[in-house]
Motif scaffolding. Structure first.
Motif, mmCIF file in Angstrom:
data_model
loop_
_atom_site.group_PDB
_atom_site.id
_atom_site.type_symbol
_atom_site.label_atom_id
_atom_site.label_comp_id
_atom_site.label_asym_id
_atom_site.label_seq_id
_atom_site.Cartn_x
_atom_site.Cartn_y
_atom_site.Cartn_z
ATOM 1 N N HIS A 172 -6.816 1.628 -5.907
ATOM 2 C CA HIS A 172 -5.723 1.007 -5.131
ATOM 3 C C HIS A 172 -4.274 0.993 -5.802
ATOM 4 O O HIS A 172 -3.539 0.500 -5.214
ATOM 5 C CB HIS A 172 -6.097 -0.447 -4.714
ATOM 6 N N HIS A 173 -4.394 1.697 -6.821
ATOM 7 C CA HIS A 173 -3.042 2.003 -7.449
ATOM 8 C C HIS A 173 -2.189 3.117 -6.674
ATOM 9 O O HIS A 173 -2.829 3.704 -5.977
ATOM 10 C CB HIS A 173 -3.006 2.269 -8.993
ATOM 11 N N TYR A 174 -0.770 2.774 -6.868
ATOM 12 C CA TYR A 174 0.131 3.592 -5.953
ATOM 13 C C TYR A 174 -0.174 4.893 -5.929
ATOM 14 O O TYR A 174 -0.303 5.577 -4.880
ATOM 15 C CB TYR A 174 1.443 3.337 -6.209
ATOM 16 N N GLU A 175 -0.232 5.616 -7.007
ATOM 17 C CA GLU A 175 -0.395 7.151 -7.081
ATOM 18 C C GLU A 175 -1.630 7.627 -6.687
ATOM 19 O O GLU A 175 -1.801 8.726 -5.710
ATOM 20 C CB GLU A 175 -0.352 7.535 -8.518
ATOM 21 N N HIS A 176 -2.807 6.946 -6.524
ATOM 22 C CA HIS A 176 -4.006 7.276 -6.091
ATOM 23 C C HIS A 176 -4.180 6.992 -4.506
ATOM 24 O O HIS A 176 -4.520 7.876 -3.740
ATOM 25 C CB HIS A 176 -5.221 6.413 -6.614
ATOM 26 N N VAL A 177 -3.730 5.876 -4.168
ATOM 27 C CA VAL A 177 -3.507 5.719 -2.455
ATOM 28 C C VAL A 177 -2.650 6.830 -2.092
ATOM 29 O O VAL A 177 -2.999 7.332 -0.901
ATOM 30 C CB VAL A 177 -3.174 4.252 -2.315
ATOM 31 N N ARG A 223 -0.278 -6.536 0.255
ATOM 32 C CA ARG A 223 -0.272 -5.743 -1.029
ATOM 33 C C ARG A 223 0.648 -4.691 -1.024
ATOM 34 O O ARG A 223 0.572 -3.521 -0.564
ATOM 35 C CB ARG A 223 -1.918 -5.335 -1.384
ATOM 36 N N HIS A 224 1.638 -5.009 -1.453
ATOM 37 C CA HIS A 224 3.063 -3.947 -1.248
ATOM 38 C C HIS A 224 2.882 -2.797 -1.942
ATOM 39 O O HIS A 224 3.204 -1.610 -1.534
ATOM 40 C CB HIS A 224 4.331 -4.767 -1.477
ATOM 41 N N GLU A 225 2.011 -2.685 -3.039
ATOM 42 C CA GLU A 225 1.980 -1.577 -3.829
ATOM 43 C C GLU A 225 1.215 -0.232 -2.947
ATOM 44 O O GLU A 225 1.515 0.677 -2.814
ATOM 45 C CB GLU A 225 1.100 -1.753 -4.958
ATOM 46 N N VAL A 226 0.012 -1.006 -2.299
ATOM 47 C CA VAL A 226 -0.693 -0.037 -1.189
ATOM 48 C C VAL A 226 0.216 0.193 -0.145
ATOM 49 O O VAL A 226 0.102 1.608 0.316
ATOM 50 C CB VAL A 226 -1.901 -0.830 -0.818
ATOM 51 N N LEU A 227 0.701 -0.906 0.516
ATOM 52 C CA LEU A 227 1.834 -0.248 1.455
ATOM 53 C C LEU A 227 2.627 0.925 1.291
ATOM 54 O O LEU A 227 2.924 1.468 1.968
ATOM 55 C CB LEU A 227 2.546 -1.733 2.083
ATOM 56 N N ALA A 228 3.402 0.667 0.007
ATOM 57 C CA ALA A 228 4.038 1.581 -0.428
ATOM 58 C C ALA A 228 3.487 3.117 -0.488
ATOM 59 O O ALA A 228 4.374 4.108 -0.087
ATOM 60 C CB ALA A 228 4.881 1.278 -1.743
ATOM 61 N N ALA A 229 2.511 3.013 -1.041
ATOM 62 C CA ALA A 229 1.795 4.234 -1.132
ATOM 63 C C ALA A 229 1.173 4.802 0.064
ATOM 64 O O ALA A 229 1.381 6.203 0.412
ATOM 65 C CB ALA A 229 0.462 4.073 -2.254
ATOM 66 N N ILE A 230 0.853 4.080 1.068
ATOM 67 C CA ILE A 230 0.788 4.556 2.400
ATOM 68 C C ILE A 230 1.878 5.232 3.314
ATOM 69 O O ILE A 230 1.811 6.274 3.780
ATOM 70 C CB ILE A 230 0.110 3.435 3.537
ATOM 71 N N LEU A 231 2.967 4.315 3.173
ATOM 72 C CA LEU A 231 4.163 5.183 3.755
ATOM 73 C C LEU A 231 4.719 6.206 3.101
ATOM 74 O O LEU A 231 5.235 7.034 3.538
ATOM 75 C CB LEU A 231 5.318 3.872 3.678
#
Length: 383
Positions: free
Chosen positions: A163-168, A199-207
């Protein structure tokens, strides 16, 4: 600043700060408050969902997450399901009940041990899903996995790996590049820490992993930890922290084939006390019997024709908009009472939880708050 210059690794603590991610999402995408929220019942129609594999253990999904996946899979005929991140296999095991093909990708046991995660942890992966014949378990790191090599498009895709940014972000890009078709639905788990906290890190990665044109189909499924990308015209609302519940979920536990089975039923709070009394003459026998037949524990003694023959008189009540009604047998003996029909070895009575349950215990305690005619149920006595 001096401490960071002396030890640059401390910079990661700053970069991973939740407030920093929230600020990034707001500045870059204008979604600091999260995705628009779609009501759970708009995505899970019907009001009831059976989940036969729920462990209630560390790292698992909420029952509402599992119900969401199973309901979305049910939208497709012969659903093809793909997930990243197997863990114990709860999610794919529940989806497998309604999907024709399921594929799940996870790190191999050797990779897990190499990363120091331990034998006990590694041994839990797929423990609930490996016995299922139509579930294919693939092994690999999604950061290096050849998604194009699958040569297949899937109807429902569940992203629940690292669930870290780079992976998501990477998993999102690969899924949309190689696995989706025009009508696919994509779900991200742990988009939220709780149903009310993003969880904004995951949201940032999705967007960042999606082209901007696809952002308009992104939603937060209420009462879950999931973000959803799908077609549809939905009524949405902003996420509200410390929200007043607009619905509640009931669950009934019974030993399942693999693990306890959970029956989820959605009730709207403003309907929960709307108990509608129906005299026998007002009961639609055809609809009544159809509901009994569709219940989880079909009971001969609850059918209208049997009650007509066996009981002096019977009546019913139902809560609000919930269609399933709970039959009971009654006589007027100074006070309204319930009694078991003599020639029945079991009878049907259950407050608020839908369906028919053989040998359901009934006491004054669990009926005293149920309105009946001009007063309340006074007592319960056997035949």
């Amino acid at each position: 600043m001096v401490r960071i210059l002396r030890k640059p690794a401390l910079l990661n603590l700053v970069l991973n700060d939740p407030e920093a991610w929230a600020g990034y999402v707001e500045k870059t995408h204008g979604l600091g408050d999260g995705l628009p929220v779609v009501a759970f019942e708009d995505l899970v129609p019907g009001g009831r969902m059976n989940l036969e594999t729920v462990a209630f253990l560390e790292g698992g999904s909420l029952p509402t997450d599992l119900a969401l996946l199973k309901a979305l899979a049910g939208r497709f005929e012969s659903c093809r399901y793909f997930e990243i991140g197997t863990w114990r296999g709860e999610s794919v095991a529940n989806v497998a009940d309604v999907a024709a093909r399921c594929v799940t990708l996870n790190l191999s046991r050797a990779d897990l041990l190499e990363r120091g995660l331990g034998e006990a942890y590694a041994g839990q992966h797929g423990v609930l899903s490996r016995p299922l014949e139509h579930v294919l378990h693939l092994e690999g790191d999604s950061m290096h996995f050849d998604f194009a090599g699958l040569k297949e498009r899937f109807d429902l895709i569940f992203i629940d790996g690292n669930h870290h940014y780079e992976h998501v972000k990477h998993d999102t890009e690969q899924v949309f590049r190689h696995l989706v078709h025009d009508d696919s639905i994509v779900v991200w788990h742990d988009y939220a820490h709780s149903p009310e906290r993003i969880r904004h890190e995951v949201l940032a990665a999705i967007l960042d992993g999606l082209v901007a044109e696809r952002h308009t189909r992104l939603y937060h499924a209420s009462n879950t930890l999931c973000a959803v990308w799908m077609k549809g015209n939905f009524t949405t609302r902003p996420l509200v922290a410390w929200d007043t519940p607009g619905r509640c979920f009931e669950w009934f536990w019974k030993p399942g084939k693999r693990l306890p089975e959970v029956w989820l039923t959605t009730h709207f709070m403003n309907d929960r006390l709307d108990i509608r009394y129906l005299d026998r003459d007002a009961v639609d026998a055809g609809r009544w019997d159809a509901l009994i037949q569709s219940s989880q524990a079909v009971n001969l003694y609850a059918t209208s024709w049997y009650l007509d023959a066996a009981a002096d008189h019977w009546e019913s009540w139902s809560p609000g908009t919930i269609a399933l009604e709970c039959p009971w047998s009654g006589k007027e003996i100074r006070h309204s009472v319930l009694y078991q029909v003599c020639i029945c070895n079991s009878w049907v009575f259950q407050r608020r939880i839908c369906g028919s349950f053989p040998r359901a215990g009934v006491s004054e305690k669990n009926t005293q708050a149920v309105p009946f005619r001009n007063g309340f149920l006074q007592c319960i006595q056997p035949c």
